[in-house]
Scaffold this active site. Structure first.
Site, PDB file in Angstrom:
ATOM      1  N   ASP A 215      -3.362  -9.341   8.229  1.00 14.70           N
ATOM      2  CA  ASP A 215      -2.167  -9.144   9.055  1.00 14.70           C
ATOM      3  C   ASP A 215      -2.132  -7.786   9.741  1.00 14.70           C
ATOM      4  O   ASP A 215      -1.348  -7.584  10.670  1.00 14.70           O
ATOM      5  CB  ASP A 215      -0.890  -9.369   8.247  1.00 14.70           C
ATOM      6  CG  ASP A 215      -0.842  -8.583   6.945  1.00 14.70           C
ATOM      7  OD1 ASP A 215      -1.867  -7.990   6.564  1.00 14.70           O
ATOM      8  OD2 ASP A 215       0.222  -8.566   6.297  1.00 14.70           O
TER       9      ASP A 215
ATOM     10  N   CYS B 203       0.824  -1.189   0.000  1.00 12.06           N
ATOM     11  CA  CYS B 203       0.000   0.000   0.000  1.00 12.06           C
ATOM     12  C   CYS B 203       0.865   1.247   0.000  1.00 12.06           C
ATOM     13  O   CYS B 203       2.088   1.188   0.024  1.00 12.06           O
ATOM     14  CB  CYS B 203      -0.896   0.006   1.242  1.00 12.06           C
ATOM     15  SG  CYS B 203      -1.800  -1.521   1.491  1.00 12.06           S
TER      16      CYS B 203
END
Length: 615
Positions: A99, A2
């Site tokens: 996660d 990201c």
């Protein structure tokens, strides 16, 4: 994978629009979604661009809010399932399968030490409202970037330079001396300490955490990993070490295959990527389609086709190939320079850029690659000098396979003062050292040569050019919204290798001896026993002759040529290259890359609207 960004202020309201603009400039890092979070007092805004890989459900969207803790996270924690199981035994309850929630729970359980449990690539900022602090962390090798600025009353961070440079008051002025040193000695890198090429922007170094006090914006940093060897027990034999290493590398591959979207591999004709493809096939089984992506240079000595064919015959992947061409590079130079954000040292990075794009065009969002093996395991022939210096056993095979590595004699003129060397080179019109083409002296603080092989590998892995290569990989992959995972940068591998005798790494005239031994029976011998393979390098000389040289000539004659360069020297270098002096190729490429970066990144940023970080 990201893009992350945020602004924290101790006393004033943060401009949420500025953070939104920052993440907007990084949309390529996360085209699957965007998020913005603002704390109630308006003094912190966190932003996120999402590339959904693990648990792509909305529940795992970011910034991830869990009570008084908010996280914006770039990367992957590969062992998140194992950590999750441990945390469940300690009473933690999870609402997602991703996660990001693991990082939050690990922070609650272990505090700053949480990063020591993570096997992954990551850069994140975690806001703890109860403690009024921002906890920032970066992975051990620096695979994922964490850049920041300390402004007038604010602290801002982001995954890319362009995001921070869009803030008013953040200067795009460049430290020319540091830039020149990078071109002269790229192995020194730009990516290992807090400084960057832009004095206004700093970075969290690899393997460090940083705490920012929400009341005062004071920072405190600490290193959490140094690459020390694993605890030593009985010294294993080479076959035992190779067997243990094979299991370790296979586990690193297994962890990096975890994904809720398709995963493939880069495949060159080299030992590293080929080993990963073979181990991935063993992990997945023969029935699972596995895609590989390769760059080809047909008709040149740089083409790796026969070696790729040997690996493909053993593993039966779905193959995809691209032929990077110099005319395409020239047409895409603006986009390529914008994506990389800093000058690119070699045309090989454009070839990498093309391979990553090929993966995205074929619907594969995650790629495994072999980056890091050369630096961690002894893949460069120049390491033989350190190997012998530290007591390694000499062998006729070293001299027959890698004779150049030991017979390089320093010419007398290299010991002259830099100014005198430059004058001499310009007088006799000889030499290819790029420092001759600079307008001023570039002083490089030469570190003493490493005392032994382990020191050389640790230095290059943790404080050398590997960091710059990882930056290239991050920017080139993210330009196409592709996540690249590197099994060889699993921290357990460096720790394991650093604890072995040097004979296991470069004995009997073998680079990466441990890997070659471990892959016996798995990797085709045509690849496993190949000597003197030099990276994924395009035919740069041919590219210049075919297409790129006129662009270099144009850059040299531009009135806006950087004051870094001596125009007369580069005119001479072009003439010499045309006359057959191919040693000028690397320097000509670097000048083109630098000037393209100045035009297509620095000037492009200067023309963009600036945003006030605070209201």
């Amino acid at each position: 994978m990201c893009g992350i960004a945020g602004i924290l202020s101790a006393a004033r309201t943060v401009n949420a629009g500025a953070v939104q603009a920052m993440t907007g400039l990084m949309a390529h890092r996360g085209p699957d979604g965007a998020g913005l979070w603002e704390n109630p007092n308006g003094r912190l805004v966190l932003g996120h661009r999402r590339l959904a890989i693990i648990d792509p459900s909305p529940a795992s969207a970011q910034p991830f809010v869990a009570g008084s803790i908010v996280l914006t996270f770039n990367g992957e924690i590969y062992n998140y399932r194992e950590i999750r199981a441990e945390l469940i035994t300690r009473g933690h309850v999870f609402a997602t399968e991703g996660d990001a929630e693991i990082i939050v729970a690990a922070w609650r359980q272990w505090g700053e030490a949480c990063v020591e449990f993570f096997n992954g690539m990551f850069a994140f900022a975690l806001w703890d409202e109860d403690r009024n602090l921002l906890f920032c962390a970066r992975d051990r090798f620096g695979e994922k970037p964490f850049l920041y600025v300390e402004g007038d009353g604010f602290f801002a961070f982001a995954s890319e330079y362009k995001a921070l440079l869009t803030l008013d008051g953040v200067s795009a002025a460049v430290e020319d001396g540091r830039l020149a040193r990078f071109f002269v000695a790229p192995a020194d890198g730009l990516d290992r300490d807090e400084r960057t090429l832009f004095p206004a922007i700093r970075q969290v170094p690899p393997a460090q955490v940083m705490i920012v006090d929400g009341r005062t914006l004071e920072r405190r940093s600490a290193c959490y990993w140094t690459g020390r060897p694993a605890r030593k027990g009985r010294r294993p034999s080479l076959p035992e070490a190779a067997f243990a290493f094979r299991d370790l590398l296979a586990d690193a591959v297994r962890l990096r295959l975890r994904s809720d979207v398709p995963v493939g591999s880069c495949l060159s004709g080299g030992l590293d990527s080929s080993a990963i493809v073979c181990l991935a096939r063993r992990e997945l089984g023969e029935s699972t389609p596995y895609h590989t992506f390769s760059g080809r240079f047909p008709g040149t000595s740089a083409d790796e086709g026969p070696y790729m064919d040997a690996v493909a015959a053993a593993t039966h992947p779905v193959r995809h190939e691209v032929e990077p061409k110099p005319e395409n590079l020239l047409a895409e130079l603006a986009q390529f320079s914008w994506a990389n954000e800093l000058p690119v040292d070699s045309a090989s990075q454009y070839a990498q850029y093309c391979v990553f794009r090929l993966a995205r065009q074929n619907g594969v969002k995650v790629l495994l690659d072999g980056q890091g093996a050369d630096e961690i395991m002894g893949g460069y022939e120049q390491y033989f000098s350190a190997y012998l210096r530290g007591g390694g056993t000499d062998s006729p095979l070293i001299h027959s396979r890698y004779g150049d590595a030991l017979t390089q004699v320093q010419p007398w003129h290299t010991r002259l003062p830099p100014g005198l060397r430059r004058l001499l080179a310009r007088t006799v019109h000889k030499g290819s050292d790029i420092s001759f083409g600079l307008t001023g002296d570039v002083r490089i603080e030469r570190r003493p040569p490493p005392a032994n092989l382990h020191e050389a590998l640790c230095r290059d892995s943790l404080d050398g050019f590997l960091g710059t290569l990882l930056r290239y990989g991050d920017r080139n992959s993210m330009a196409h919204s592709v996540e690249v995972r590197l099994p060889f940068t699993d921290h357990r591998i460096l720790e394991f290798v650093q604890g072995l005798p040097v004979e296991y790494l470069m004995g009997d005239g073998e680079t990466k001896r441990l890997l070659r031994t471990a892959m016996d029976g798995i990797l085709p011998d045509m690849v496993r026993l190949r000597w003197r393979k030099h990276g994924f390098v395009p035919p740069q000389v041919a590219w210049l002759h075919q297409t790129l040289l006129p662009a270099v000539e144009q850059a040299v004659e531009e009135s806006s040529l950087s004051p870094l360069w001596d125009r007369a020297w580069w005119r001479s270098a072009i003439r010499r290259f045309r006359a057959g002096d191919t040693s000028q190729a690397a320097g000509l490429w670097k000048l083109l890359a630098c000037e393209s970066w100045r035009v297509h990144f620095l000037a492009a940023m200067a023309s963009r609207h600036k945003f006030q970080p605070l209201l």
